[in-house]
Every structure is written in structure tokens, then in C-alpha cells.
Write an enzyme that holds these catalytic residues in place. Structure first.
Site, mmCIF file in Angstrom:
data_model
loop_
_atom_site.group_PDB
_atom_site.id
_atom_site.type_symbol
_atom_site.label_atom_id
_atom_site.label_comp_id
_atom_site.label_asym_id
_atom_site.label_seq_id
_atom_site.Cartn_x
_atom_site.Cartn_y
_atom_site.Cartn_z
ATOM 1 C CE LYS A 174 4.893 -5.311 5.043
ATOM 2 N NZ LYS A 174 5.479 -4.518 3.965
ATOM 3 C CE LYS A 242 4.789 3.135 5.316
ATOM 4 N NZ LYS A 242 4.575 1.911 4.488
#
Length: 296
Positions: A174, A242
Site C-alpha cells: 500500500k 501521512k
């Protein structure tokens, strides 16, 4: 009575709400918990059950699914006397679909194993539209037996579902995904500004570009955002900021150089510093426009 496993869903945000609703449509019993009452009301309107606490949501669940913003939130809902690990039954399967650091996933799996709880890390790609349409890509880390048990659940949520390796592997893939997406959006944004400043018909240009080698899922999904300057959040800049921190830190740990990724990470950070953190990540266009002297 359904023979399907009972689901507890923790985190009903932009992604979690439509994903949980897709499980309800597939026939699963879903009990959810989140902090916003309107999200709980949405779940009950879709046929789910609202729980006032994590402990009550997970107590009778066969499968607990979490979808929260980042590692600190995963740790907050997983640990402690009111958390998942203390209140889920032994033998339950915990599927964390948040996007967090690989090490957080590894640590969670180890802590859960001590409680007899199995864990998969299963972050997703596809954004709000992919969640709503149940066409997400799901990158999974963990044991194959647990993955195979969860496969019917994943099939109700996504289209491309792959076991990538042991615990943490889903999060690593991811992170790579978010690197590619950010660089792709940045390239598209630069192309948009270049085309507009050159006086080209932008709609026509993006159509033909998307039909050739320059085409991508990013351009397909974000073309209208660029054309209409519509940056309502499907995936917020804050969250991509993030994620870029995750991939740059992980790359440093393994000794991988990310020169283009590092530049794009700084551009995402600068966009956030300009007050655009709550916008969709396609708002990287605004950063390019500022650098090019255009009003935003």
C-alpha cells in the site's frame, strides 16, 4: 438464520461507511462503532446495528474489521481494556484495512496472537468511488489460511484481491501504491497547467492522453476534478501526507532511494501547509498553479 460470519466494523468514515454497507448488501450482519452519531445513523439506515462502544461491537463478532486514519488510531482502538484485543473472542479474525506503517501491523499481529486472535493487514486502493462501487484493490498481509477464510468478505468489497506476503506485507504494498498515486497525480497536475497555459482545449487533451500510454486510473478518476476544480475530498491531502511519510520512512529503513517520491512528498507537505489538507489529493493542481503564478 445466516451462516455468514458476524461482522464488527470499527471506523465509518469516507471509506468505512460504503464498505460496511456493501457487506450488508452481501448478506452479512454488521455491527458498527464510530465516534460520529450521524455515521452510526447511516449504518442503521442501511440495515446494520450501531454499538455504543468498541467492546460491545466486537464481543460476539466472528470477524472484526477496522478502517481508521493512521497508526495511532489503530493502536487506540486495538489496545487497552476497552480495545479490540481485550474484548474480541479468542479465535476471531481481525482485519485491519487502515493504511498504517508495516511495523504497526506486525506488532498488532504479535499482540493479537497472544490473545488467540488472528490478524490480516488489508489496506485498500480505489478511493471513495472504489469503496462505493466495491471495486477496490485489496493488498493483504498474513497467513494464507486466514486470507482464504476472509476471501468471500474481500470479494464483496473489491475486485483485485492479492495476498502479498506475511504480516506487514499488505501495508508495504500500500505504501508503494501511495507513492505511485502521488507521483501520478503530480504529473497530471503539471500537465494540466502546461496545457492550459499553452491555450490547448483541456478536455480534448485529457481525453486523448488518457487513451494512450499516458492514460491511467488516476487520470480517469481525477480528470473531472482537474477540469472542474472540484476538490471535495475522496481521499484527503492530510491522509496522503501521512502515507508519504510512511513510504519515505520505510524506504529509508530498507535502503531504497526514492528521489522523485521525496520531491512529491515535499509538494504534498507544502500543499497541506497552505491550508489545503482537507481537500482531495487532486488538489496538488493548486500547488502547481501557485508555483506557476496562477490564482487559486
Amino acid at each position: 438464520m445466516s451462516n455468514l460470519p458476524k461482522i464488527a466494523w470499527i471506523g465509518l468514515g469516507i471509506m468505512g461507511s460504503p464498505m460496511s454497507e456493501n457487506l450488508i448488501k452481501a448478506g452479512y450482519s454488521v455491527t458498527g462503532h464510530t465516534l460520529e452519531q450521524e455515521k452510526l445513523d447511516r449504518l442503521t439506515a442501511a440495515g446494520g446495528t450501531a454499538a455504543p462502544s468498541i467492546a460491545e461491537a466486537v464481543a460476539d463478532a466472528d470477524v472484526v474489521i477496522t478502517m481508521v486514519p493512521a497508526s495511532p488510531q489503530v493502536e487506540a482502538i486495538a489496545y487497552g481494556e476497552d480495545g479490540i484485543l481485550e474484548n474480541a473472542r479468542s479465535g476471531a479474525l481481525l482485519i485491519d484495512m487502515s493504511s498504517i506503517t508495516p511495523q504497526t501491523s506486525v506488532d498488532l499481529a504479535e499482540a493479537a496472537a497472544a490473545k488467540g486472535i488472528r490478524v490480516l493487514d488489508a489496506p485498500v486502493s480505489g478511493g471513495e468511488a472504489g469503496a462505493t462501487e466495491a471495486v477496490l484493490s485489496i493488498m493483504v498481509g498474513g497467513h494464507r489460511a486466514d486470507f482464504e477464510e476472509a476471501q468471500p468478505l474481500f470479494d464483496a468489497l473489491g475486485r483485485t484481491i492479492v495476498l502479498c506476503g506475511p504480516h506487514g506485507a499488505g501495508q508495504t504494498v500500500k505504501a508503494a501504491n501511495q507513492l505511485i498515486v502521488a507521483v501520478n497525480i503530480q504529473a497530471c497536475a503539471e500537465a494540466v497547467v502546461f496545457l492550459e497555459k499553452s491555450g490547448v482545449d483541456l478536455t480534448a487533451a485529457l481525453d486523448v492522453l488518457n487513451g494512450g500510454l499516458a492514460g491511467s486510473t488516476v487520470l480517469t478518476r481525477k480528470k473531472d476534478n482537474f477540469l472542474q476544480r472540484d476538490f471535495a475530498p475522496g481521499f484527503r491531502v492530510d491522509l496522503h501526507h501521512k502515507d508519504m511519510g510512511i513510504v519515505t520512512d520505510a524506504a529509508r529503513t530498507v535502503g531504497a532511494a526514492l528521489p522523485v517520491g521525496a520531491v512529491v512528498a515535499q509538494l504534498v507537505a507544502s500543499l497541506r501547509a497552505q491550508g489545503d489538507g482537507g481537500l482531495d489529493h487532486s488538489a496538488l493542481l493548486r500547488a502547481v498553479e501557485r508555483l506557476s503564478g496562477q490564482p487559486v
